[in-house]
Write a protein that holds these residues in place. Structure first.
Motif, PDB file in Angstrom:
ATOM      1  N   ALA A 114       0.817  -1.212   0.000  1.00  0.00           N
ATOM      2  CA  ALA A 114       0.000   0.000   0.000  1.00  0.00           C
ATOM      3  C   ALA A 114       0.853   1.264   0.000  1.00  0.00           C
ATOM      4  O   ALA A 114       0.331   2.359  -0.264  1.00  0.00           O
ATOM      5  CB  ALA A 114      -0.940  -0.004   1.206  1.00  0.00           C
ATOM      6  N   PHE A 115       2.146   1.126   0.280  1.00  0.00           N
ATOM      7  CA  PHE A 115       3.031   2.301   0.372  1.00  0.00           C
ATOM      8  C   PHE A 115       4.044   2.357  -0.773  1.00  0.00           C
ATOM      9  O   PHE A 115       4.912   3.225  -0.773  1.00  0.00           O
ATOM     10  CB  PHE A 115       3.778   2.282   1.711  1.00  0.00           C
ATOM     11  CG  PHE A 115       2.880   2.430   2.908  1.00  0.00           C
ATOM     12  CD1 PHE A 115       2.611   3.678   3.450  1.00  0.00           C
ATOM     13  CD2 PHE A 115       2.283   1.317   3.484  1.00  0.00           C
ATOM     14  CE1 PHE A 115       1.774   3.815   4.553  1.00  0.00           C
ATOM     15  CE2 PHE A 115       1.450   1.441   4.588  1.00  0.00           C
ATOM     16  CZ  PHE A 115       1.191   2.697   5.120  1.00  0.00           C
ATOM     17  N   ARG A 116       3.919   1.454  -1.743  1.00  0.00           N
ATOM     18  CA  ARG A 116       4.917   1.371  -2.817  1.00  0.00           C
ATOM     19  C   ARG A 116       5.024   2.671  -3.603  1.00  0.00           C
ATOM     20  O   ARG A 116       6.117   3.049  -4.054  1.00  0.00           O
ATOM     21  CB  ARG A 116       4.562   0.227  -3.762  1.00  0.00           C
ATOM     22  CG  ARG A 116       4.701  -1.159  -3.146  1.00  0.00           C
ATOM     23  CD  ARG A 116       6.137  -1.609  -3.115  1.00  0.00           C
ATOM     24  NE  ARG A 116       6.253  -2.986  -2.626  1.00  0.00           N
ATOM     25  CZ  ARG A 116       7.366  -3.682  -2.637  1.00  0.00           C
ATOM     26  NH1 ARG A 116       8.473  -3.120  -3.092  1.00  0.00           N
ATOM     27  NH2 ARG A 116       7.399  -4.907  -2.171  1.00  0.00           N
ATOM     28  N   ALA A 117       3.883   3.362  -3.779  1.00  0.00           N
ATOM     29  CA  ALA A 117       3.929   4.600  -4.572  1.00  0.00           C
ATOM     30  C   ALA A 117       4.832   5.641  -3.930  1.00  0.00           C
ATOM     31  O   ALA A 117       5.378   6.511  -4.617  1.00  0.00           O
ATOM     32  CB  ALA A 117       2.516   5.160  -4.741  1.00  0.00           C
ATOM     33  N   GLY A 118       5.010   5.559  -2.622  1.00  0.00           N
ATOM     34  CA  GLY A 118       5.864   6.512  -1.925  1.00  0.00           C
ATOM     35  C   GLY A 118       7.314   6.088  -1.840  1.00  0.00           C
ATOM     36  O   GLY A 118       8.106   6.735  -1.135  1.00  0.00           O
ATOM     37  N   LEU A 119       7.666   5.018  -2.557  1.00  0.00           N
ATOM     38  CA  LEU A 119       9.032   4.487  -2.473  1.00  0.00           C
ATOM     39  C   LEU A 119       9.685   4.387  -3.846  1.00  0.00           C
ATOM     40  O   LEU A 119      10.270   3.353  -4.202  1.00  0.00           O
ATOM     41  CB  LEU A 119       8.994   3.102  -1.810  1.00  0.00           C
ATOM     42  CG  LEU A 119       8.449   3.051  -0.379  1.00  0.00           C
ATOM     43  CD1 LEU A 119       8.190   1.609   0.055  1.00  0.00           C
ATOM     44  CD2 LEU A 119       9.422   3.733   0.577  1.00  0.00           C
ATOM     45  N   PRO A 120       9.637   5.453  -4.657  1.00  0.00           N
ATOM     46  CA  PRO A 120      10.233   5.366  -5.999  1.00  0.00           C
ATOM     47  C   PRO A 120      11.748   5.195  -5.926  1.00  0.00           C
ATOM     48  O   PRO A 120      12.440   5.922  -5.221  1.00  0.00           O
ATOM     49  CB  PRO A 120       9.862   6.722  -6.634  1.00  0.00           C
ATOM     50  CG  PRO A 120       9.710   7.654  -5.463  1.00  0.00           C
ATOM     51  CD  PRO A 120       9.121   6.812  -4.372  1.00  0.00           C
ATOM     52  N   GLY A 121      12.221   4.181  -6.625  1.00  0.00           N
ATOM     53  CA  GLY A 121      13.658   3.960  -6.686  1.00  0.00           C
ATOM     54  C   GLY A 121      14.275   3.396  -5.430  1.00  0.00           C
ATOM     55  O   GLY A 121      15.509   3.313  -5.334  1.00  0.00           O
ATOM     56  N   VAL A 122      13.454   2.985  -4.467  1.00  0.00           N
ATOM     57  CA  VAL A 122      13.986   2.480  -3.205  1.00  0.00           C
ATOM     58  C   VAL A 122      14.247   0.983  -3.318  1.00  0.00           C
ATOM     59  O   VAL A 122      13.336   0.198  -3.634  1.00  0.00           O
ATOM     60  CB  VAL A 122      13.025   2.768  -2.036  1.00  0.00           C
ATOM     61  CG1 VAL A 122      13.542   2.120  -0.748  1.00  0.00           C
ATOM     62  CG2 VAL A 122      12.843   4.269  -1.857  1.00  0.00           C
ATOM     63  N   ASP A 123      15.470   0.576  -3.072  1.00  0.00           N
ATOM     64  CA  ASP A 123      15.840  -0.844  -2.996  1.00  0.00           C
ATOM     65  C   ASP A 123      15.521  -1.315  -1.581  1.00  0.00           C
ATOM     66  O   ASP A 123      16.187  -0.915  -0.617  1.00  0.00           O
ATOM     67  CB  ASP A 123      17.331  -0.986  -3.313  1.00  0.00           C
ATOM     68  CG  ASP A 123      17.813  -2.426  -3.287  1.00  0.00           C
ATOM     69  OD1 ASP A 123      17.270  -3.227  -2.489  1.00  0.00           O
ATOM     70  OD2 ASP A 123      18.741  -2.740  -4.049  1.00  0.00           O
ATOM     71  N   LEU A 124      14.512  -2.174  -1.457  1.00  0.00           N
ATOM     72  CA  LEU A 124      14.055  -2.568  -0.127  1.00  0.00           C
ATOM     73  C   LEU A 124      15.085  -3.400   0.622  1.00  0.00           C
ATOM     74  O   LEU A 124      15.172  -3.323   1.849  1.00  0.00           O
ATOM     75  CB  LEU A 124      12.731  -3.331  -0.231  1.00  0.00           C
ATOM     76  CG  LEU A 124      11.521  -2.498  -0.666  1.00  0.00           C
ATOM     77  CD1 LEU A 124      10.282  -3.378  -0.749  1.00  0.00           C
ATOM     78  CD2 LEU A 124      11.286  -1.343   0.303  1.00  0.00           C
TER      79      LEU A 124
END
Length: 370
Positions: A114-124
């Motif tokens: 649900a929070f993916r849109a707020g994580l552009p370019g983030v390597d988890l």
């Protein structure tokens, strides 16, 4: 015989039979001599969005309980506060912190979607490594995590970064947060670092099914999925079917149970109990009619906040609150004189256990109408 016909042929457990069985497993039909540590383990954790509920939960369940006992377990790192079941904070034994969290990790991954849109370019994977280094160097607040991770990913939503850390890592709240009579802001480190040993592999679902039934049964597959916040547990129940008994509830749902688990008679007396907000008894079944009468459904909630609840004859019967000078009881219906006397005696006991240094009146407020 088909599964459908087998379910129809299974013995019926009416609402009162389910109520008494569940109360017995929950240590609410009679107070238990279990130690606080063993009780937390038996119950598979205590709901703990707020600091005080685990203490009230054990005061209602254990004979001779003193809040300093649970506080000492927390200070000694034998129990800890961690997000697990239903993505909510629980007080678990150290062993369950390190095993139940891996079991529910798939649900934490789904939550993160649900929070993916707020994580552009983030390597988890990188985020998890950096967050682990941060919180294991010293416990961090969520604000500190947001700030530190935002420095690495300035284009990401700071809240999403902190949620990602919480979802990817098993973060526990360190003391003094959670201690009785103490205060402290929420500061986080990993369960492995705080408890001094690595997380184990996720337990087999079958083993957790058996523990769930021991604490919450008899129960359906949907009941356990509601409790755990997981899906696809049917296969585990089917593997265990030869070792379990089956029943049906008044709606025809199939219930599973341990053969040697207690199932008291429906007319077994159930003393009043004062339960904290978010008590697991009221949250751990898909069908909560075994504790919450249909006419009272939803009355112990307001928005996202749960009220403290009163059980009378084993069922939700009212709300309670602790004012500065009084324990105020707000029943949903008129209580008999005998019931009021029993509720008063239970209230006095609860106050003596948890607030022996203070003096409170016990008052019955206006009946809360729907």
């Amino acid at each position: 015989m088909t599964k459908s016909s087998a379910t129809k042929a299974a013995p019926l457990l009416d609402v009162r039979a389910l109520n008494r069985a569940t109360l017995e497993r929950q240590l609410l039909l009679r107070r238990s001599a279990l130690s606080p540590l063993d009780a937390v383990g038996h119950l598979l954790g205590l709901q703990a969005q707020n600091v005080k509920p685990p203490y009230y939960a054990l005061a209602a369940r254990l004979d001779g309980f003193a809040p300093q006992e649970l506080s000492a377990l927390m200070a000694g790192r034998e129990v800890a506060r961690i997000v697990t079941l239903r993505s909510t904070l629980h007080t678990h034994t150290a062993e369950d912190c390190l095993s139940l969290r891996p079991l529910v990790q798939p649900a934490r991954v789904r939550e993160l979607n649900a929070f993916r849109a707020g994580l552009p370019g983030v390597d988890l994977d990188l985020l998890a490594r950096l967050a682990r280094e941060l919180v294991e160097a010293e416990p961090r607040t969520m604000a500190q995590l947001r700030q530190a991770l935002s420095a690495r990913w300035p284009d990401a939503d700071p809240r999403a970064l902190a949620v990602a850390a919480r979802c990817t890592l098993p973060l526990v709240q360190v003391t003094p947060r959670g201690l009785w009579g103490r205060s402290g802001q929420v500061a986080l480190t990993t369960a492995e670092h705080w408890l001094g040993r690595p997380s184990g592999p996720a337990p087999e679902p079958d083993a957790v099914v058996l523990r769930y039934l021991a604490a919450f049964g008899p129960a359906s597959v949907k009941d356990m999925q509601t409790w755990a916040g997981l899906t696809r547990l049917r296969d585990a129940f089917e593997r265990l079917r030869p070792r379990l008994l089956t029943f049906r509830d008044p709606h025809g749902a199939e219930l599973f149970d341990l053969p040697d688990a207690p199932r008291p008679a429906p007319d077994t007396p159930a003393p009043p109990r004062f339960l904290p907000e978010f008590d697991n008894l009221l949250l751990s079944h898909a069908d909560r009619g075994r504790v919450i009468p249909a006419e009272h459904r939803g009355r112990h909630w307001q928005g996202n906040q749960a009220h403290r609840t009163l059980l009378v004859d084993g069922f939700l019967a009212g709300l309670w609150k602790l004012d500065p000078d009084a324990l105020v009881i707000e029943p949903f219906a008129e209580l008999t004189r005998a019931q009021r006397d029993e509720v008063t005696a239970e209230g006095e006991r609860m106050l003596a256990v948890l607030h022996p240094e203070a003096s409170y009146d016990i008052r019955f407020g206006t009946v809360v109408r729907p």
